[in-house]
Design a protein around this motif. Structure first.
Motif, PDB file in Angstrom:
ATOM      1  N   ASP A   1       0.822  -1.206   0.000  1.00 42.09           N
ATOM      2  CA  ASP A   1       0.000   0.000   0.000  1.00 42.09           C
ATOM      3  C   ASP A   1       0.857   1.256   0.000  1.00 42.09           C
TER       4      ASP A   1
ATOM      5  N   LYS B   1       6.311   0.746  -3.561  1.00 42.48           N
ATOM      6  CA  LYS B   1       6.009   0.375  -4.943  1.00 42.48           C
ATOM      7  C   LYS B   1       7.060   0.924  -5.890  1.00 42.48           C
TER       8      LYS B   1
ATOM      9  N   ARG C   1      -1.367  -3.637 -13.567  1.00 45.76           N
ATOM     10  CA  ARG C   1      -2.211  -3.029 -12.552  1.00 45.76           C
ATOM     11  C   ARG C   1      -1.662  -1.660 -12.160  1.00 45.76           C
TER      12      ARG C   1
ATOM     13  N   GLN D   1      -4.246   1.327 -12.867  1.00 41.46           N
ATOM     14  CA  GLN D   1      -5.068   1.731 -11.728  1.00 41.46           C
ATOM     15  C   GLN D   1      -4.445   2.783 -10.832  1.00 41.46           C
ATOM     16  N   THR D   2      -3.299   3.254 -11.175  1.00 39.90           N
ATOM     17  CA  THR D   2      -2.670   4.138 -10.211  1.00 39.90           C
ATOM     18  C   THR D   2      -3.229   5.550 -10.290  1.00 39.90           C
ATOM     19  N   ALA D   3      -3.123   6.247  -9.171  1.00 35.31           N
ATOM     20  CA  ALA D   3      -3.473   7.662  -9.187  1.00 35.31           C
ATOM     21  C   ALA D   3      -2.197   8.486  -9.138  1.00 35.31           C
TER      22      ALA D   3
ATOM     23  N   GLU E   1       1.469   9.606 -10.781  1.00 37.54           N
ATOM     24  CA  GLU E   1       2.296   9.607 -11.979  1.00 37.54           C
ATOM     25  C   GLU E   1       3.664   8.977 -11.725  1.00 37.54           C
TER      26      GLU E   1
ATOM     27  N   HIS F   1      -7.989  -1.994 -25.765  1.00 32.44           N
ATOM     28  CA  HIS F   1      -8.353  -0.680 -25.222  1.00 32.44           C
ATOM     29  C   HIS F   1      -8.174   0.432 -26.246  1.00 32.44           C
TER      30      HIS F   1
ATOM     31  N   LEU G   1     -12.477   6.166 -23.736  1.00 31.93           N
ATOM     32  CA  LEU G   1     -12.354   5.740 -22.347  1.00 31.93           C
ATOM     33  C   LEU G   1     -10.944   5.965 -21.820  1.00 31.93           C
ATOM     34  N   LYS G   2     -10.866   5.999 -20.525  1.00 27.29           N
ATOM     35  CA  LYS G   2      -9.617   6.379 -19.876  1.00 27.29           C
ATOM     36  C   LYS G   2      -8.479   5.429 -20.203  1.00 27.29           C
ATOM     37  N   LEU G   3      -8.772   4.128 -20.282  1.00 21.63           N
ATOM     38  CA  LEU G   3      -7.677   3.164 -20.395  1.00 21.63           C
ATOM     39  C   LEU G   3      -6.964   3.200 -21.743  1.00 21.63           C
ATOM     40  N   VAL G   4      -7.500   3.970 -22.680  1.00 24.61           N
ATOM     41  CA  VAL G   4      -6.800   4.068 -23.953  1.00 24.61           C
ATOM     42  C   VAL G   4      -5.401   4.632 -23.724  1.00 24.61           C
ATOM     43  N   TRP G   5      -5.284   5.574 -22.801  1.00 25.14           N
ATOM     44  CA  TRP G   5      -3.978   6.208 -22.604  1.00 25.14           C
ATOM     45  C   TRP G   5      -2.974   5.328 -21.887  1.00 25.14           C
TER      46      TRP G   5
ATOM     47  N   ASN H   1     -12.399   2.283 -15.978  1.00 18.89           N
ATOM     48  CA  ASN H   1     -12.150   2.797 -17.322  1.00 18.89           C
ATOM     49  C   ASN H   1     -13.185   3.862 -17.688  1.00 18.89           C
ATOM     50  N   PRO H   2     -13.145   5.022 -17.001  1.00 17.59           N
ATOM     51  CA  PRO H   2     -14.157   6.045 -17.256  1.00 17.59           C
ATOM     52  C   PRO H   2     -13.913   6.755 -18.580  1.00 17.59           C
TER      53      PRO H   2
ATOM     54  N   ILE I   1     -13.036   9.877 -20.849  1.00 18.01           N
ATOM     55  CA  ILE I   1     -12.243  11.074 -20.577  1.00 18.01           C
ATOM     56  C   ILE I   1     -12.525  12.153 -21.603  1.00 18.01           C
TER      57      ILE I   1
ATOM     58  N   PRO J   1      -5.431   9.429 -12.005  1.00 19.42           N
ATOM     59  CA  PRO J   1      -4.450  10.510 -12.136  1.00 19.42           C
ATOM     60  C   PRO J   1      -4.960  11.557 -13.113  1.00 19.42           C
TER      61      PRO J   1
END
Lengths: 1040, 183
Positions: free
Chosen positions: A275, A280, A312, A316-318, A320, A364, A370-374, B33-34, B36, B78
Motif C-alpha cells: 500500500d 512500490k 495493474r 489503476q494508479t493515481a 504519476e 483498449h 475511455l480512460k484506459l486508452v492512454w 475505465n471512465p 475522458i 491521475p
C-alpha cells in the motif's frame, strides 16, 4: 609472543628516552589520559621510539590480571597503530597480528580495542601472506558481530573492506566460507552507517566474483530482508545518510547478479502489492535495474506474474510517479528479453511478454473515449520503444489497427485521440531505431499512414491538424518513409495550412515541420512552397466597394505574417536562403515605396525573420555569409538611406524612417556582421565607415542617392538616427578587424552623442562609441581618446545649467560599461562619478536606473556575440568593489535620496548569478528589508523580484529574519501597483516551501492577510493570491 | 443523546474508508475505465488584464480556471475533474452582485462513493480561494447520483463540512486532491 617482542626490542634499543615512553604509557593506562596516545604516536612517527619499544613498555599492562588495565594497554597500542600502521615491516605486522588474534579470545571489555588494532593492521601494506585469511577466521570464529556495539561492528566491516581491497585472491581461497562468515556477521544489522558498509561489502562480493556457492540464498536473505528500505533520518541528521543512499546501495546488491533472480522476482511481485507508494516505486525501480543484468532465462518463469502486477500499476494508479516507474520497468524488461540469445529448445520469451501485453492492451485502443486508452498506449509505447525487435512486433500489430480505427471513426474527438496515440508510435527511440540493414518498422504501412496524415491535415479540427503535422515531422526525419511524391504532397499541404489556418497552435506546428523538412528536401520547398508564399505576400487585398473591411485587412495581415515566418523558417540551407531572402527584401522595398500597404509591424516582423535567418543559417562564413554581405546588407543600408534622405512621398512617410523599424534592421546587420569571415568583415567595416564619414554610397544598389553627405553631421533626426546601423555594422565585427579612420570616427561619435538633441540618435552614438572603445587595444591612443571624452562629459555634468546633461550621462554610462566589462582601470573612477551623481536632484533617478544598464546584458552592443571584450564574472567583481560604497552612501544619504541607492543596489543584485546572491544576501539583508518599506514602487518591485528566486532556497540569514520579512511582504500584497501586488504574492507563495516548523508560527497571519487580495480587482492578482493561499493552507496539514 | 452531527461525520468516515481501501491498490476501482474529455485551453491574456485601472469582475470562467476548480485531482484517477467531466464551465454560475457562486458537479457513475469527497474538495477549494463575501453552493448535477439529496445536504451544512475537516484522514484526502501537481 611477548617474550619474543621483548628480546627484539631490547636488542634494537637505541639511545631513546625510555623513561619518557614509560611515562606516557603510565599516564595513559593508569592516569587515564587519552591525549597521551597522540603523543606516543607522534613519538613513533618521529622515530623517537619504535612500536616494539612501545610493546615492551606496555608489557606489564598487557599481561595484567586486571582486564581494565589490559584493555587500556591494548587501546594505547591500537590507537598508536591506527596512526602508524604504515611504519611497520612485515615481521612486526606478523607478530602483532598473532598477538591480536590471540586477544580476540580475551575478556569482552578488551575486544573493542583489539578490533581497532586489527583494523589498523589490515590497512598495512606489509601484511604477510596468509594473515588475511587467519584474521578473518579468527574474527568469524571468536566474535559474535551482532552482539558488539555499533562502532565495533563498523570495525569488523572495515576489516573486511580493507582485506577485500588488498587481498582479494587470498580471500577467494576461502571459498564460500568467506560469504558465510560475512552473512553471519551482518545478520541483524540495524544501524544505517553499518548497513551502508555491509551493502557495499555484499556488492563487492557480487561484483568481484567471490564464490557464493550454497550460501547464495543466505546472502540474498540477509540483504533482501531490508527491502524495501524504510528509513527516516533522525532529526538534524547527524550522519547525513538519506533513505535514498540506502535504497541505491541495497539495489546495487539485489540486482547485481542473475543468481538472485529466482529469489528477487517473487519478492518484487509481492512488494508491488504494498500500500505504500514509496515501496512500490522502489520495487519498480529495482525491477528496472535488473534489466541490464538478467537474461531471458532468469525472467521467463516470472513474466506473467510481473506483467499482471505492472499492468495493474499503470492501469489503476493515481500517481504519476508509480506510472512512470512501472513503464520504465516494463521497458527495461523488454530490452532485456530482446537482447538475449534464444536457444533452440526454448520459446522466445520476448514474444511471450509481447503476446501478454498486446492481448491486454490492444483492445483498449479500440475505445478512444475511455480512460484506459492512454495507459494502454503508454504501455505499448514503452514496450515498443525498448528494442527494434519489440518495435517491429508492436508496430505491426498496433499501427494498422489505429489506422483502421481512424478511418472507421467519424467523431473528431475520437480521431484526435487515435492520432495522438499513433503519434507515440511514429518516432523511434534510441533503442528501437533500425540498425544498418534493418528495415524501417513503418515501411509496410507507409502509404496508408501517409493517407491518414494527409486526410487529417485537411480536416478542420486544430487538434487533429497539429497532431498530424507533428506526425509528418517525425515521418520526414526517418529516411525512406516519405516517397518523393509524398514529400511534394506534404509540402503542398503545409503551404495550404500556412495560407489558410489561423489557429496559433497549428501554425506553430506547421512552421516547425517546415523547418525540419526543408533541409532534407530543399527542392520541394523552393519549387512548391516559396513561390506560393511569395505570391500571397504580394497579392493586394480584394477591393470591393469601399475597400477591404478592417476584419479582412486583419486576416490578410495575419496570412502575410505567417508566410513571412514560414519563409524565415525554411531558409536554413543555401538554396532556400537565396530563394526566400529576396522575397523578404522585396517586402521591405515595397513597404518603402508604398506599394502593398505593408504596416510598420509587418516590416518589423520581416526584419525579425531576416535576423533569424542570419542567426540560424549554417555555414554562415561560407556561401550564405557571402550572400548576406554582397546582397542583403547593401540592400538594407540602401533602403534605409533612401528613406532617410527622401522627402515625404505621396503615400506618407516610409516605414523605414521609424525608430522601431530601424531598431529591427540593426540586429539583422549585426548578427550577420558578427559571423563574417575575415575578408568580408574587413570590407564591410571600411564600407560602413566611408559611408558614414564620407557619404560614399558606391556600394549601395540602385544608386540614385546623394553622394558625400556627412551622415553624422546632419542635424535632421531622420538622417542622424541611421547611426544605429553604423553601430550594428562596426560594433559586432570580430575584435581582430581593424576599423579604418577610427580616431576620426570616435571624435564624430563623441560629438553626436554629446550634442545631438534627438534621444535615439545620441544614445546610439554613445553605444557605438562604447562598442568601439571596448575593443580598442590598451595604449596611449585609447588613453588619449578617453581622457578627452571624459573631460568633456565631466564639464557638462558639473554644469547644472547645461541642457545637455542627459546626453553626457548617457555617454558616461555606456563608456563605464564598456570599460568595466574589460576590467579597464578607469572604470573605477567612472563608477565613482556615477555614485556621486546618485544624489543629483535632476539626474539621480536616471543614474539609479543606469545601474541596470551597467549590470544587465545589452542586446545590441557590448555582448559576447558581438565579440566584445567581456571578462567572466565582471558582475561579481563590480559588486564586491562597490557594494560597501553603496551601503555607506545609503546610510549617510538624507531620507529623500535613499531610494536611489536602494534602487541601484537592487539593480546590481538582480543581475548577479544566484549563487552569488545567496552568499551576498545576508550582509545586505537589512537594506533589502528597508527597501521593501521604501515608498518607491520601482524599488519595491525590483527588490521583490530579486528576493523571489532567493526565497525558493533561502540562506539561513534570511530564514532567521522571517519575523521582519513576512509582514513587509504581506503589506505589499495590497500595494497600489499591480505588479508589486503580483510579485509580492509570488514571494509569499515561494515562502510556503520552507520547512513547516519555520512557517507554522506565521500561517494564521498569512492566511488572514491573503484574504484581502483574493478580492483584488485584477484577475491576475487574484490568481497569485489563490495559488499562494492554497499552499499556505496545506502547510502542516495532512496529505500535502 | 442522539446527535445528528455525529452521524454525519461518521458517514464521512465510512465514505473515506471505502475510498482509501480501494485506493490501496489491491482491489479494483469502481469505475476503472471512465470516459475522458479534452482539457479546455488557457485563458488568453489581453491588454485589459494588465491594465491596473480596469476592474476584472469574477466570472464563471475564473471559477473554472485551472488554479481554481478544474485542476482539482480526482481521488482515484491521475486525472483532473475536468478530464473526467465531473466539472464543466457551463455548470458554474457566479453572481457578482449578489455574492453567490454555485457549482454543479457530475460524478462519473450514479453510485460513485467518492461523490461526497469530490464535492467536499470543490467546496474547500472555493472556501480557501474566494473572498468571504461569497456564499458558496456546491451540489450534484440534478439526476446524476443515486443519493444526490443526502450528499447535497451534507455539502450545504456548514457545520458538517467543518466537522468533516476536523477528521485528519478526510482532510488528508481532500488536501491530496487540492495539491497542485505541476509544482
Amino acid at each position: 609472543m611477548l617474550r619474543w617482542l621483548k628480546v627484539n626490542a631490547r636488542s634494537s634499543r637505541m639511545a631513546t628516552d625510555s623513561t619518557l615512553l614509560l611515562g606516557l604509557v603510565e599516564e595513559f593506562v593508569s592516569g587515564q589520559q587519552d591525549t597521551k596516545a597522540t603523543e606516543t604516536a607522534k613519538g613513533v612517527k618521529t622515530g623517537q621510539f619504535t612500536v616494539l619499544q612501545l610493546v615492551e613498555a606496555l608489557g606489564l599492562s598487557l599481561t595484567s590480571s586486571q582486564q581494565e588495565t589490559r584493555a587500556r594497554g591494548v587501546k594505547l597500542l591500537s590507537q598508536v597503530l591506527q596512526e602508524c600502521y604504515s611504519y611497520l615491516n612485515e615481521r612486526e605486522v606478523e607478530v602483532l597480528v598473532a598477538f591480536y588474534e590471540n586477544r580476540l579470545k580475551d575478556h569482552y571489555v578488551i575486544i573493542p580495542p583489539v578490533l581497532q588494532g586489527l583494523k589498523a593492521l589490515t590497512k598495512s601494506s606489509a601484511l604477510p601472506p596468509g594473515s588475511a585469511v587467519s584474521i578473518l577466521k579468527s574474527v568469524f570464529q571468536d566474535t559474535h558481530v551482532q552482539s558488539l556495539m555499533i562502532q565495533e561492528r563498523s570495525c569488523v566491516y572495515n576489516i573486511l573492506m580493507n582485506l577485500m581491497e588488498s587481498r582479494e585472491q587470498e580471500l577467494k581461497g576461502l571459498g564460500s566460507d568467506f560469504v558465510f562468515g560475512f552473512v553471519q556477521s551482518m545478520d541483524g544489522e540495524r544501524d544505517p552507517r553499518n548497513l551502508l558498509l555491509s551493502f557495499q561489502i555484499a556488492g563487492n562480493i557480487i561484483a568481484h566474483g567471490y564464490e557464493m556457492g550454497k550460501f547464495t540464498e543466505e546472502l540474498f536473505e540477509v540483504t533482501s530482508c531490508y527491502f524495501p528500505i524504510d528509513f527516516t533520518p533522525p532529526p538534524n541528521d547527524p550522519h547525513g545518510i538519506t533513505q535514498e543512499d540506502l535504497i541505491l546501495s541495497l539495489r546495487a546488491v539485489l540486482t547485481g547478479t542473475p543468481l538472485f533472480a529466482e529469489f528477487l522476482m517473487p519478492l518484487i511481485i509481492e512488494k508491488l502489492d504494498s500500500d505504500v507508494q514509496s515501496a512500490k516505486v522502489d520495487s519498480l525501480q529495482t525491477l528496472a535495474a535488473c534489466g541490464p543484468v538478467y537474461g531471458h532465462k532468469e525472467l521467463a518463469q516470472f513474466l506473467s506474474g510481473l506483467w499482471s502486477s505492472l499492468r495493474r500499476e499503470v492501469f489503476q494508479t493515481a500517481s504519476e510517479r508509480v506510472e512512470t516507474a512501472a513503464l520504465s520497468a516494463l521497458s527495461a524488461l523488454t530490452a532485456c528479453l530482446s537482447r538475449s540469445v534464444i536457444s533452440s529448445d526454448s520459446d522466445d520469451s520476448l514474444h511471450t511478454l509481447l503476446d501478454l501485453v498486446l492481448k491486454d492492451c490492444q483492445h483498449h485502443l479500440l475505445e478512444p473515449d475511455l480512460k484506459l486508452v492512454w495507459p494502454s498506449a503508454k504501455i505499448l509505447q514503452a514496450v515498443g520503444g525498448a528494442s527494434y525487435r519489440a518495435c517491429l512486433r508492436v508496430g505491426s500489430a498496433v499501427v494498422p489497427l489505429l489506422l483502421e480505427q481512424y478511418i472507421n471513426r467519424t467523431q473528431s474527438a475520437q480521431r484526435r485521440t487515435l492520432l495522438e496515440v499513433l503519434q507515440g508510435f511514429i518516432q523511434p527511440t534510441e533503442a528501437s531505431r533500425p540498425a544498418e540493414g534493418e528495415e524501417n518498422v513503418l515501411l509496410p504501412f507507409q502509404s496508408s499512414l501517409c493517407g491518414v496524415v494527409f486526410s487529417a491535415l485537411s480536416e478542420s479540427g486544430a487538434g487533429l491538424q497539429t497532431t498530424a503535422t507533428r506526425i509528418l515531422t517525425a515521418l520526414g526525419q526517418q529516411s525512406g518513409v516519405l516517397t518523393p511524391p509524398d514529400v511534394d504532397l506534404a509540402v503542398d499541404h503545409l503551404t495550404t495550412l500556412i495560407l489558410q489556418e489561423d489557429d496559433p497552435q497549428v501554425s506553430g506546428a506547421v512552421v516547425e515541420c517546415c523547418g525540419s523538412l526543408a533541409p532534407l528536401h530543399p527542392s520541394a520547398f523552393t519549387s512548391r512552397m516559396v513561390p506560393k508564399l511569395k505570391e500571397h505576400i504580394f497579392t493586394e487585398p480584394m477591393v470591393q466597394g469601399n475597400g477591404p473591411s478592417p476584419d479582412e485587412l486583419g486576416s490578410q495581415n495575419a496570412v502575410r505574417q505567417r508566410c513571412v515566418t514560414a519563409l524565415a523558417r525554411v531558409a536554413c540551407e543555401p538554396s532556400l536562403v537565396q530563394e526566400s531572402t529576396p522575397v523578404l527584401l522585396q517586402v521591405l522595398t515595397a513597404a518603402h515605396t508604398g506599394g502593398g500597404s505593408f504596416s510598420v509591424d509587418e516590416v518589423i516582423s520581416v526584419c525579425h525573420s531576416l535576423q533569424r535567418i542570419a542567426e540560424h543559417a549554417p555555414h554562415m562564413e561560407a556561401e550564405i555569409g557571402q550572400f548576406f554581405h554582397d546582397v542583403i546588407i547593401p540592400r538594407l543600408l540602401g533602403l534605409a538611406l533612401q528613406a532617410a534622405v527622401q522627402d515625404e512621398g505621396p503615400c506618407g512617410r516610409s516605414p523605414l524612417v521609424e525608430e522601431a523599424v530601424l531598431s529591427a534592421v540593426a540586429p539583422v546587420i549585426s548578427s550577420c556582421c558578427s559571423r563574417l569571415n575575415a575578408d568580408c568583415a574587413k570590407l564591410s567595416a571600411s564600407r560602413a565607415v566611408s559611408l558614414f564619414l564620407n557619404g560614399d554610397v558606391a556600394f549601395l544598389p540602385n544608386n540614385n542617392l546623394p553622394t558625400n553627405t556627412q551622415l553624422l553631421k546632419t542635424p535632421s533626426p531622420q538622417v542622424s538616427q541611421l547611426v544605429c546601423l553604423l553601430t550594428a555594422s562596426v560594433c559586432s565585427l570580430p575584435r581582430s578587424v581593424e576599423i579604418p579612420e577610427i580616431d576620426r570616427l570616435l571624435k564624430d561619435l563623441e560629438e553626436v552623442s554629446c550634442t545631438h538633441t534627438h534621444s535615439f540618435t545620441h544614445t546610439f552614438a554613445a553605444k557605438c562609441y562604447a562598442g568601439l572603445i571596448n575593443k580598442r587595444p590598451n595604449g596611449p591612443a585609447l588613453d588619449a581618446v578617453l581622457e578627452r571624452s571624459m573631460k568633456r562629459v565631466s564639464v557638462e555634468l558639473d554644469n547644472s545649467a547645461s541642457c545637455l546633461r542627459t546626453q553626457a550621462l548617457t555617454l558616461l554610462l555606456w563608456v563605464t560599461k564598456a570599460l568595466l566589462l574589460r576590467y579597464h582601470p578607469l572604470s573605477t573612477t567612472l563608477t565613482d562619478k556615477l555614485f556621486s551623481l546618485l544624489s543629483d536632484r535632476a539626474l539621480g533617478p536616471l543614474v539609479a536606473d543606469g545601474f541596470s544598464l551597467l549590470m544587465s546584458d545589452s542586446s545590441d552592443v557590448l555582448n559576447r556575440s558581438c565579440h566584445a571584450d567581456v571578462r567572466i564574472m565582471y558582475r561579481q567583481r563590480f559588486f564586491s568593489e562597490n557594494s560597501a560604497k553603496l551601503v555607506q552612501g545609503f546610510n549617510s544619504a538624507p531620507p529623500e535620496e535613499k531610494a536611489g541607492y536602494l534602487k541601484a543596489l537592487s539593480h546590481i543584485m538582480n543581475n548577479l548569478p544566484r549563487e552569488v546572491q545567496m552568499t551576498e544576501l545576508p550582509a545586505l539583508l537589512p537594506l533589502f528589508l528597508e527597501a521593501l518599506s521604501c515608498p518607491d514602487v520601482g524599488v519595491q518591485l525590483s527588490t521583490l523580484s530579486c528576493l523571489q528566486p532567493v526565497l525558493l532556497d533561502p540562506p539561513s540569514a534570511l530564514t532567521n529574519q522571517l519575523e521582519s520579512l513576512i509582514p513587509r511582504v504581506l503589506t505589499l500584497t495590497t500595494s497600489r501597483a499591480m505588479k508589486v501586488r503580483i510579485t509580492s504574492l509570488r514571494c509569499v507563495h515561494s515562502l510556503s516551501r520552507l520547512p513547516d516548523h519555520m512557517l507554522l508560527p506565521f500561517r494564521a497571519r498569512v492566511l488572514r492577510a491573503l484574504a484581502a487580495p483574493l478580492d483584488d480587482k485584477k484577475r491576475l492578482v487574484r490568481k497569485e493570491a489563490v495559488l499562494a493561499r492554497g499552499e499556505w493552507f496545506l502547510l502542516g496539514s495532512p496529505g500535502r | 443523546m442522539e446527535n445528528p452531527e455525529g452521524v454525519s461525520v461518521k458517514h464521512n468516515v465510512i465514505d473515506l474508508n471505502s475510498a482509501t481501501n480501494r485506493m490501496a491498490g489491491g482491489t479494483s476501482l469502481e469505475n476503472a475505465n471512465p470516459l475522458i474529455f479534452q482539457r479546455s485551453g488557457e485563458r488568453l491574456l489581453t491588454a485589459t488584464d494588465e491594465d491596473d485601472d480596469i476592474t476584472d469582475p469574477i466570472d464563471d470562467r475564473e471559477i473554472f480556471d485551472p488554479y481554481l476548480i478544474r485542476n482539482i485531482n480526482d481521488p482515484e484517477h491521475p486525472l483532473s475533474l475536468e478530464e473526467l467531466n465531473v466539472v464543466e464551465q457551463v455548470r458554474v454560475n457566479v453572481n457578482e452582485q449578489e455574492n453567490g457562486v454555485s457549482v454543479e458537479f457530475t460524478p462519473t457513475i450514479p453510485h460513485c462513493s467518492m461523490a461526497t469527497l469530490i464535492g467536499l474538495s470543490i467546496k474547500v477549494k472555493l472556501l480557501r480561494s474566494l473572498p468571504d463575501r461569497f456564499k458558496i453552493d456546491v451540489h450534484i448535477t440534478p439526476g446524476a447520483h443515486a443519493s444526490e439529496e443526502a450528499v447535497n445536504k451534507q455539502l450545504a451544512d456548514k457545520e458538517r463540512v467543518a466537522a468533516a475537516l476536523e477528521n485528519a484522514q478526510l482532510l488528508e484526502v481532500v488536501n491530496q486532491c487540492l495539491t497542485s501537481k505541476s509544482v
